[in-house]
Scaffold this motif. Structure first.
Motif, PDB file in Angstrom:
ATOM      1  N   PRO A 192      15.894  76.511  80.928  1.00 16.09           N
ATOM      2  CA  PRO A 192      16.331  75.743  80.066  1.00 16.09           C
ATOM      3  C   PRO A 192      17.741  75.381  80.382  1.00 16.09           C
ATOM      4  O   PRO A 192      18.643  76.473  80.992  1.00 16.09           O
ATOM      5  CB  PRO A 192      16.463  76.891  78.828  1.00 16.09           C
ATOM      6  N   LEU A 206      12.747  72.631  72.862  1.00 17.03           N
ATOM      7  CA  LEU A 206      14.148  73.359  72.869  1.00 17.03           C
ATOM      8  C   LEU A 206      15.203  72.935  72.282  1.00 17.03           C
ATOM      9  O   LEU A 206      16.040  73.434  71.423  1.00 17.03           O
ATOM     10  CB  LEU A 206      14.427  73.508  74.272  1.00 17.03           C
ATOM     11  N   GLU A 207      15.427  71.380  72.304  1.00 19.36           N
ATOM     12  CA  GLU A 207      16.520  70.904  71.529  1.00 19.36           C
ATOM     13  C   GLU A 207      16.363  71.033  69.989  1.00 19.36           C
ATOM     14  O   GLU A 207      17.025  71.420  69.159  1.00 19.36           O
ATOM     15  CB  GLU A 207      16.690  69.275  71.904  1.00 19.36           C
ATOM     16  N   ALA A 209      14.560  73.069  68.384  1.00 21.03           N
ATOM     17  CA  ALA A 209      14.560  74.658  68.082  1.00 21.03           C
ATOM     18  C   ALA A 209      15.775  75.219  67.958  1.00 21.03           C
ATOM     19  O   ALA A 209      15.972  76.328  67.780  1.00 21.03           O
ATOM     20  CB  ALA A 209      13.505  75.400  68.919  1.00 21.03           C
ATOM     21  N   SER A 211      17.777  75.777  70.583  1.00 22.03           N
ATOM     22  CA  SER A 211      17.534  76.885  71.700  1.00 22.03           C
ATOM     23  C   SER A 211      18.939  76.609  72.774  1.00 22.03           C
ATOM     24  O   SER A 211      18.765  77.468  73.548  1.00 22.03           O
ATOM     25  CB  SER A 211      16.117  77.185  72.412  1.00 22.03           C
ATOM     26  N   ASP A 213      22.535  76.086  74.326  1.00 22.49           N
ATOM     27  CA  ASP A 213      24.042  76.257  74.089  1.00 22.49           C
ATOM     28  C   ASP A 213      24.451  75.040  74.411  1.00 22.49           C
ATOM     29  O   ASP A 213      23.883  73.883  75.069  1.00 22.49           O
ATOM     30  CB  ASP A 213      24.666  77.391  74.906  1.00 22.49           C
ATOM     31  N   HIS A 217      22.724  72.117  76.719  1.00 21.50           N
ATOM     32  CA  HIS A 217      22.214  70.842  76.197  1.00 21.50           C
ATOM     33  C   HIS A 217      22.948  69.509  77.032  1.00 21.50           C
ATOM     34  O   HIS A 217      22.241  68.742  77.235  1.00 21.50           O
ATOM     35  CB  HIS A 217      22.816  70.848  74.765  1.00 21.50           C
TER      36      HIS A 217
END
Length: 401
Positions: A192, A206-207, A209, A211, A213, A217
């Motif tokens: 990630p 992941l975005e 959720a 998840s 930082d 990102h």
């Protein structure tokens, strides 16, 4: 084998192990040790083991894969990092053993692997080599001969023949190559926040959720390349084009270039700077005629801002001084001559901007040179469907491995 520090075994195993041949930093030895001897030898070495992998590509986009007859698995060109070597130096040494002397290119990926059968973790640096022209690629295959089993394979073919520990490394490295970025892997899995190699579907999940930082990102978000161009015409309405000294011969462009956004440069400022650098004319761009968005799967999107440069009279044209080593020549052409000189997408952009300038309309939102709301032709829709079908088939194939 080079001299080793005193804390390493004085009697190393007499052969490199069969496991992880391209990741093994010991170098070629003689004889064949027992599995316990190999494990004990590597367990006594400083951690982690460091290796360098080469993604050698040719001008056709094929990848060099080695499949020596004495190895059960295919492998990528690589070498161990020994003593005081850097990964680049080690890789250059390994490639010379294949008969290839070529600059070690940029870092594409870094992969760490947890301790396996050798009892030590591994850190692998993955570098680009090439693209090699066709004649050098052919010579490399001949030089490697049967001993190296050098083969040039399309990426999909290479994924299929490489072992499970190397195929993801190649896949992520190529993703980084196409995206102009870097991949970060652990045990073959893009992490990630990895700027390249992370599956877009996983990134989106992941975005959503939460998840990521902030730093991860920014690193994982898709990137775009931005440029600014200027549309000049002469008193007869002909469009000013320039021929770069790089890229495909005979391909012409509008004056302009990349926006130095990392320096805080704006598109309008970039357009003026590029015209000054390329043509020697310090002219403020006119109004924005259009913004073009283009995308090719696997590559960053490209965004071009197109400005009205106005009409250059004979005196202004006489003041043009081309940037040395960057541009070969300039010419003014009619709209009908564009088709044989510029790429289709750029031709459509120029034609759309000329209409907007004549009609006093715009700025235009263009996608590959076409108005964003324009209906696509049936042939183009069929091509898109075929691409989508190929992607779905590839994902299905990956799921079965």
């Amino acid at each position: 084998m080079p001299d080793r520090p005193a804390d390493r075994p004085s009697d190393p195993p007499a052969d490199r192990p069969d496991e992880h041949p391209s990741d093994d930093p010991s170098g070629p030895l003689s004889g064949r040790p027992s599995p316990d001897e190999v494990r004990l030898y590597y367990a006594a070495r400083p951690s982690p083991l460091v290796a360098a992998t080469a993604i050698v590509v040719d001008s056709a986009g094929r990848v060099l894969v080695l499949a020596p007859p004495h190895r059960a698995d295919a492998e990528l060109p690589g070498a161990a990092v020994e003593d005081t070597q850097t990964p680049e130096e080690a890789l250059a040494r390994g490639l010379e053993e294949l008969g290839l002397s070529a600059p070690i290119g940029r870092l594409l990926a870094v992969e760490s692997r947890r301790p396996g059968s050798l009892g030590r973790s591994l850190l692998a640096h993955v570098h680009l080599v090439g693209p090699l022209p066709a004649e050098r690629a052919a010579a490399l295959s001949a030089a490697g001969g049967e001993s190296a089993g050098a083969r040039w394979l399309a990426p999909q073919e290479a994924y299929a023949v490489l072992p499970a520990r190397l195929a993801p490394r190649l896949r992520a490295a190529l993703a980084a190559l196409y995206a102009g970025s870097l991949a970060h892997l652990v045990d073959g899995v893009p992490q990630p926040g990895s700027p390249a190699g992370l599956d877009p579907g996983r990134r989106t999940a992941l975005e959503h959720a939460g998840s990521f930082d902030a730093a991860s990102h920014r690193a994982a978000r898709p990137k775009a390349i931005t440029a600014a161009s200027v549309v000049f015409t002469d008193s007869a309405g002909k469009v000013l084009l320039v021929e770069p000294s790089y890229g495909n011969s005979g391909r012409w462009n509008l004056p302009g270039g990349g926006i130095d956004s990392d320096l805080g440069e704006t598109p309008r400022a970039a357009a003026r700077r590029e015209v000054r650098e390329e043509l020697g004319l310090d002219l403020a761009p006119g109004r924005l005629l259009g913004v073009n968005w283009a995308h090719k799967p696997g590559y960053p999107a490209r965004i071009r801002f197109l400005y009205d440069g106005g009409v250059l009279d004979a005196a202004a044209l006489a003041r043009i001084r081309l940037a040395p080593f960057e541009l070969l020549r300039w010419r003014a052409v009619t709209a009908g001559e564009l088709r044989g000189l510029v790429k289709p997408s750029l031709r459509r952009q120029i034609e759309a901007c000329l209409r907007a300038r004549a009609d006093g309309t715009g700025p235009l939102e263009l996608h590959a040179g076409r108005p964003a709301d324009a209906p696509r032709k049936k042939k183009e829709k069929d091509k898109e469907r075929a691409k989508d079908g190929a992607k779905a088939k590839d994902r299905k194939t990956k799921g079965k491995r």
